[in-house]
Design an enzyme around this catalytic site. Structure first.
Site, PDB file in Angstrom:
ATOM      1  N   ARG A 165      -5.293   0.160  -6.739  1.00  0.00           N
ATOM      2  CA  ARG A 165      -4.072   0.787  -6.225  1.00  0.00           C
ATOM      3  C   ARG A 165      -3.539   1.851  -7.181  1.00  0.00           C
ATOM      4  O   ARG A 165      -2.948   2.835  -6.759  1.00  0.00           O
ATOM      5  CB  ARG A 165      -2.956  -0.265  -6.041  1.00  0.00           C
ATOM      6  CG  ARG A 165      -3.200  -1.247  -4.918  1.00  0.00           C
ATOM      7  CD  ARG A 165      -1.890  -1.999  -4.635  1.00  0.00           C
ATOM      8  NE  ARG A 165      -2.109  -3.242  -3.905  1.00  0.00           N
ATOM      9  CZ  ARG A 165      -2.209  -3.336  -2.573  1.00  0.00           C
ATOM     10  NH1 ARG A 165      -2.137  -2.244  -1.841  1.00  0.00           N
ATOM     11  NH2 ARG A 165      -2.386  -4.493  -1.999  1.00  0.00           N
ATOM     12  N   GLY A 207       0.783  -1.240   0.000  1.00  0.00           N
ATOM     13  CA  GLY A 207       0.000   0.000   0.000  1.00  0.00           C
ATOM     14  C   GLY A 207       0.810   1.283   0.000  1.00  0.00           C
ATOM     15  O   GLY A 207       0.435   2.269  -0.624  1.00  0.00           O
ATOM     16  N   GLU A 221       4.021   4.867   6.139  1.00  0.00           N
ATOM     17  CA  GLU A 221       2.769   4.114   6.023  1.00  0.00           C
ATOM     18  C   GLU A 221       1.789   4.814   5.083  1.00  0.00           C
ATOM     19  O   GLU A 221       1.822   6.044   4.942  1.00  0.00           O
ATOM     20  CB  GLU A 221       2.119   3.989   7.408  1.00  0.00           C
ATOM     21  CG  GLU A 221       2.614   2.795   8.205  1.00  0.00           C
ATOM     22  CD  GLU A 221       1.949   1.494   7.752  1.00  0.00           C
ATOM     23  OE1 GLU A 221       1.428   1.417   6.622  1.00  0.00           O
ATOM     24  OE2 GLU A 221       1.945   0.550   8.563  1.00  0.00           O
ATOM     25  N   ASP A 222       0.905   4.044   4.486  1.00  0.00           N
ATOM     26  CA  ASP A 222      -0.142   4.624   3.654  1.00  0.00           C
ATOM     27  C   ASP A 222      -1.257   5.214   4.514  1.00  0.00           C
ATOM     28  O   ASP A 222      -1.646   6.353   4.356  1.00  0.00           O
ATOM     29  CB  ASP A 222      -0.702   3.601   2.654  1.00  0.00           C
ATOM     30  CG  ASP A 222      -1.099   2.271   3.294  1.00  0.00           C
ATOM     31  OD1 ASP A 222      -0.890   2.070   4.517  1.00  0.00           O
ATOM     32  OD2 ASP A 222      -1.620   1.403   2.574  1.00  0.00           O
ATOM     33  N   ASP A 282      -5.080   3.406  10.715  1.00  0.00           N
ATOM     34  CA  ASP A 282      -6.507   3.305  11.010  1.00  0.00           C
ATOM     35  C   ASP A 282      -6.648   2.954  12.497  1.00  0.00           C
ATOM     36  O   ASP A 282      -6.612   3.834  13.343  1.00  0.00           O
ATOM     37  CB  ASP A 282      -7.095   2.244  10.078  1.00  0.00           C
ATOM     38  CG  ASP A 282      -8.609   2.182  10.125  1.00  0.00           C
ATOM     39  OD1 ASP A 282      -9.240   3.215  10.383  1.00  0.00           O
ATOM     40  OD2 ASP A 282      -9.168   1.090   9.899  1.00  0.00           O
TER      41      ASP A 282
HETATM   42  P1  IMP Z   1      -4.668  -0.543  10.971  1.00  0.00           P
HETATM   43  O1  IMP Z   1      -3.863  -1.689  11.510  1.00  0.00           O
HETATM   44  O2  IMP Z   1      -6.108  -0.637  11.375  1.00  0.00           O
HETATM   45  O3  IMP Z   1      -4.087   0.803  11.304  1.00  0.00           O
HETATM   46  O4  IMP Z   1      -4.733  -0.734   9.423  1.00  0.00           O
HETATM   47  C1  IMP Z   1      -3.796  -0.277   8.555  1.00  0.00           C
HETATM   48  C2  IMP Z   1      -3.912  -1.001   7.223  1.00  0.00           C
HETATM   49  O5  IMP Z   1      -5.272  -1.326   6.883  1.00  0.00           O
HETATM   50  C3  IMP Z   1      -3.417  -0.105   6.114  1.00  0.00           C
HETATM   51  O6  IMP Z   1      -2.027  -0.236   5.925  1.00  0.00           O
HETATM   52  C4  IMP Z   1      -4.240  -0.584   4.937  1.00  0.00           C
HETATM   53  O7  IMP Z   1      -3.601  -1.673   4.294  1.00  0.00           O
HETATM   54  C5  IMP Z   1      -5.543  -1.043   5.526  1.00  0.00           C
HETATM   55  N1  IMP Z   1      -6.593  -0.014   5.433  1.00  0.00           N
HETATM   56  C6  IMP Z   1      -7.125   0.722   6.428  1.00  0.00           C
HETATM   57  N2  IMP Z   1      -8.071   1.560   5.989  1.00  0.00           N
HETATM   58  C7  IMP Z   1      -8.139   1.384   4.647  1.00  0.00           C
HETATM   59  C8  IMP Z   1      -8.943   1.988   3.599  1.00  0.00           C
HETATM   60  O8  IMP Z   1      -9.782   2.887   3.806  1.00  0.00           O
HETATM   61  N3  IMP Z   1      -8.721   1.509   2.351  1.00  0.00           N
HETATM   62  C9  IMP Z   1      -7.804   0.534   2.063  1.00  0.00           C
HETATM   63  N4  IMP Z   1      -7.028  -0.033   3.007  1.00  0.00           N
HETATM   64  C10 IMP Z   1      -7.201   0.372   4.286  1.00  0.00           C
HETATM   65 MG    MG Z   2      -4.331  -3.274   2.176  1.00  0.00          MG
END
Ligand code: IMP
Ligand code: MG
Length: 188
Positions: free
Chosen positions: A167, A45, A100-101, A104
């Site tokens: 992507r 990502g 990081e992209d 969340d």
């Molecule tokens: P976290 O562990 O909940 O912070 O999730 C982070 C990962 O979830 C990111 O690196 C993304 O790969 C994926 N992710 C979270 N939100 C989105 C979204 O809105 N679209 C696509 N991928 C997401």
């Molecule tokens: Mg992903």
């Protein structure tokens, strides 16, 4: 079909992203001057972001990649991720910036930080293009650079995927609810 027709709304245009990436690169170039940071990015990502960001940084840097995969199809639920590609090089004593992209829940970043911290870098901070603080479970992440705060809607484009699609869209958009529903399946 996967393409712009599946997009409800463009949240961030290509121009907005480019302008913000340039600002982040300027800040990083200033803050890390003389320290030759190692940018660590997570496949897949963050690849679009880290290539644009690193190209705009004006100080010497190194670049390395890790790849992880979530257990099951619910990435954010447990933070349980599996390392499928480790770094190529040691990071002990280096100034590391995790790129990081999107952050969340923060669980993925938290997992990676623990893993990297155990290798004794000289410093360890996060640069994330997108930040969605409303869903945060893990507080207190060292986010030194953030591009945009985004709402609680599923986003695709500029590296972000839905089931590996979208992507390559040059903008970041909200995926249509109908696309999510049409492909919804029980996790497994
Ligand atoms: P976290 O562990 O909940 O912070 O999730 C982070 C990962 O979830 C990111 O690196 C993304 O790969 C994926 N992710 C979270 N939100 C989105 C979204 O809105 N679209 C696509 N991928 C997401
Ligand atoms: Mg992903």
């Amino acid at each position: 079909m996967t393409g712009p027709a599946d997009i409800e709304e463009i949240l961030l245009t290509q121009e907005q992203i480019a302008a913000r990436v340039a600002e982040l690169a300027r800040d990083i170039s200033r803050d890390y001057a003389g320290r030759a940071p190692l940018l660590i990015s997570v496949l897949k990502g963050a690849v679009y972001f880290v290539t644009d960001l690193s190209r705009a940084i004006t100080i010497p840097i190194a670049l390395d990649f890790m790849a992880i995969t979530s257990y099951g199809s619910a990435p954010a639920q447990s933070g349980a991720v599996r390392l499928i590609k480790d770094l190529d090089h040691e990071i002990t004593g280096l100034h590391v910036l995790l790129v990081e992209d999107i952050i969340d829940t923060g669980l993925t970043a938290g997992y990676l930080l623990r893993l990297l911290q155990a290798r004794s870098p000289a410093s360890l901070q996060i640069c994330t293009l997108l930040d969605r603080p409303r869903r945060r479970i893990l507080e207190s992440l060292p986010i030194a650079y953030r591009g945009f705060e985004v709402p609680d809607r599923f986003l695709v484009g500029y590296g972000l995927d839905y089931r590996e699609q979208y992507r390559n869209l040059p903008f970041i958009g909200v995926l249509k609810e109908s696309v999510l529903q049409a492909t919804a399946q029980p996790a497994g």
